[in-house]
Design a protein around this motif. Structure first.
Motif, PDB file in Angstrom:
ATOM      1  N   LYS A   1      76.964  34.504  14.722  1.00 41.06           N
ATOM      2  CA  LYS A   1      77.058  33.083  14.958  1.00 41.06           C
ATOM      3  C   LYS A   1      76.886  32.629  16.600  1.00 41.06           C
ATOM      4  O   LYS A   1      77.025  31.472  16.884  1.00 41.06           O
TER       5      LYS A   1
ATOM      6  N   GLN B   1      76.136  28.793   7.168  1.00 39.89           N
ATOM      7  CA  GLN B   1      75.710  30.088   7.131  1.00 39.89           C
ATOM      8  C   GLN B   1      76.884  31.238   7.126  1.00 39.89           C
ATOM      9  O   GLN B   1      78.004  30.783   7.660  1.00 39.89           O
ATOM     10  N   SER B   2      76.809  32.499   6.822  1.00 45.89           N
ATOM     11  CA  SER B   2      77.552  33.245   6.507  1.00 45.89           C
ATOM     12  C   SER B   2      77.567  34.284   7.990  1.00 45.89           C
ATOM     13  O   SER B   2      76.504  34.953   8.010  1.00 45.89           O
TER      14      SER B   2
ATOM     15  N   ASP C   1      75.716  37.530   7.426  1.00 50.91           N
ATOM     16  CA  ASP C   1      74.206  37.647   7.651  1.00 50.91           C
ATOM     17  C   ASP C   1      73.767  37.022   9.143  1.00 50.91           C
ATOM     18  O   ASP C   1      72.856  37.517   9.355  1.00 50.91           O
TER      19      ASP C   1
END
Length: 205
Positions: A91, A84-85, A88
């Protein structure tokens, strides 16, 4: 003499969580391209895909941490930091990982060493930027063996499930994403881990 790109697959790699800060929040990604350059002065280098949010964060902050993953790291770590980025997803939302002396987060429970770097030079390598950095902190955290690329594929990455009908296409060697089609565009970038066409292998056929 023929040029066989698969010969490069025999180069051994480790796996790391590379962290930085984008000015608003902590971010990080999975890296397999870290190396020591010199011992006096102590310098390291890390290659990062330009499409990774962490790459732009390092450009902005000029600092980064490397958590050297151990064999106890689970697939959840690779999903969190590799699939995942940071553009967006936060984390580090809800996590309690500590910060090192440079103020950046790292993963002490899943790593055997922490290395902090201060960027001294950036080399544009096309799809990636190569950050050459002086080491500002280096701590051994445990004696557990480091996670290698081969260990990840043999023991951590889920094995593909048998398919009723074999597909033809290309599979990302980093995260397992599959692209269906006879030809993989040379500029294709994996939508999950952001690695380029050079990290895909043919499947089916």
């Amino acid at each position: 003499m023929a040029l066989d790109p698969t010969a490069l697959f025999n180069i051994s790699y480790g796996l790391y969580v590379l962290t930085s800060h984008d000015g608003q929040r902590d971010c990080g990604c999975i890296s397999n391209s870290v190396m020591q350059l010199t011992s006096d002065p102590l310098r390291i280098a890390v290659s990062v895909n330009k499409q990774n949010h962490t790459c732009s964060a390092i450009q902005q902050s000029g600092i980064f941490n490397i958590s050297i993953l151990t064999e106890s790291a689970t697939m959840d770590v690779f999903r969190r930091f590799g699939f995942q980025s940071g553009r967006d997803v936060d984390k580090f939302a809800g996590s309690d990982e500590p910060a090192s002396e440079n103020g950046l987060r790292y993963l002490p429970q899943l790593s055997n060493a922490l290395i902090s770097g201060k960027v001294e030079q950036v080399i544009d390598c096309g799809t990636h930027l190569l950050f050459i950095a002086s080491v500002t902190q280096a701590d051994k955290l445990s004696a557990e063996p480091s996670m290698t690329y081969s260990y990840y594929f043999a023991n951590v990455k889920p094995k593909p499930q048998p398919k009723q009908q074999e597909k033809r296409g290309w599979r990302c060697r980093i995260c397992g994403y599959e692209y269906e089609g006879e030809e993989l565009p040379p500029d294709f970038v994996c939508p999950l881990c952001k690695h380029g066409a050079e990290d895909f292998e043919p499947i089916g056929g």
